[in-house]
Design a protein around this motif. Structure first.
Motif: not given
Length: 339
Positions: A31-37, A63-76
């Protein structure tokens, strides 16, 4: 009687071993989070900390990514199975032919706050005063940029009457305030509390509560959520259901425990050397969370209204809101979490 007790003990041990074996052989879910903290995404890490994924027999890597759009790209791309980010991504992606659905809603409101710097606060009292000002957002085309434009529009100010500057979140947002690069900006906790504590900025529009959000946007605005590809959920109904149950249990935990108790469960690096500030930020944020993960009835349409106004991908498109979320994976009722 003794033999019955022995049988019961053996059976319970066998059951425990079977459960442990099932968890050990469970397929890993990332699971990718767009900024876990960010506190708006608190349930992601808290579920892991509470052991609720393991209780469901799941092997989950958060896991964490700083931006939601990056997490979205990982999902797609299929690199991750789920994302913790803003619900509005499901609407935006549907307009681009991608079928993504939210299966658990964390926040019934954005948890975002439009803050005005102390220097600009003398002249900026409402969003109607932002003409000619520079407004900070996490990124151009981000959820914060659409919300910023919508707040201004509702106050009678068009998007060409102010400047939006991408300044990120957390420390980079604070730096933009301190350096005077922005007059206002949209951010979340614990950044809000940090700026209030130092006196560098004041709250202008508060969307951490249902009341504040309805006043600002005209309805609830489901934001932080857990979403997956619809095809994955349909092909992995058991896993999707277990994930939804784990998150729902966490949301109930948040609803039945104090900010201090929740902070105790979080890793130390989430609050650093200022636990009191983190607890205060949690207290201010707790009204935003749903108690069971369900989508608020008026939420999807409010989000669509905002995106239709300023997102070029969504504007003028037909969106089937029923395909952007599902409550079907959630438990019929969530048992009260024990303290």
């Amino acid at each position: 009687m003794r033999s019955l007790r022995q049988i019961a003990v053996v059976s319970s041990v066998a059951f425990a071993l079977a459960a442990a074996s099932a968890a050990a052989h469970a397929e890993k879910i990332t699971i990718m989070v767009g900024g876990a903290t960010k506190i708006i995404y608190l349930p992601a890490k808290l579920t892991e900390q509470l052991g609720y994924f393991k209780d469901e027999g799941l092997d989950v890597d958060v896991e964490s990514q700083p931006a939601g759009v990056d997490a979205e790209n990982e999902l797609i791309a299929g690199a991750v199975q789920g994302v913790v980010g803003f619900y509005d991504h499901t609407i935006d992606l549907q307009s681009k032919g991608k079928e993504i659905e939210t299966v658990v809603v964390f926040g019934q409101v954005p948890g975002e706050v439009e803050m005005v710097t102390s220097a600009a606060s003398a002249t900026v009292k409402t969003m109607a005063d932002v003409k000619g000002k520079t407004l900070g957002v996490t990124g151009l085309g981000s959820s914060t940029s659409f919300l910023t434009q919508y707040l201004a529009q509702r106050a009678g100010v068009s998007a060409n009457q102010f400047t939006m500057l991408p300044v990120g979140a957390d420390n980079s947002f604070i730096a933009a305030v301190k350096q005077g690069r922005i007059d206002l900006g949209m951010t979340t906790e614990p950044t809000v509390s940090r700026l209030l504590q130092t006196g560098d900025a004041k709250v202008l529009v508060d969307m951490r509560t249902v009341e504040g959000t309805r006043a600002a946007l005209g309805g609830t605005y489901p934001a932080s959520s857990f979403y997956v590809q619809r095809a994955w959920a349909q092909a992995h109904k058991d896993e999707a259901t277990k994930l939804a149950h784990a998150f729902s249990r966490t949301l109930n935990f948040i609803a039945t425990h104090s900010a201090e108790e929740i902070a105790e469960k979080m890793p130390k690096d989430y609050y650093g050397n200022n636990k009191d500030l983190y607890v205060g930020a949690l207290k201010a944020s707790m009204p935003m969370f749903t108690k069971d993960g369900r989508m608020p009835a008026d939420g999807p349409q409010t989000v669509l209204n905002v995106l239709s106004a300023f997102n070029p991908s969504v504007k003028g498109k037909h969106i089937d809101l029923a395909k952007t979320y599902s409550n079907d994976y959630l438990p019929a009722a969530t048992a009260t979490a024990s303290k």
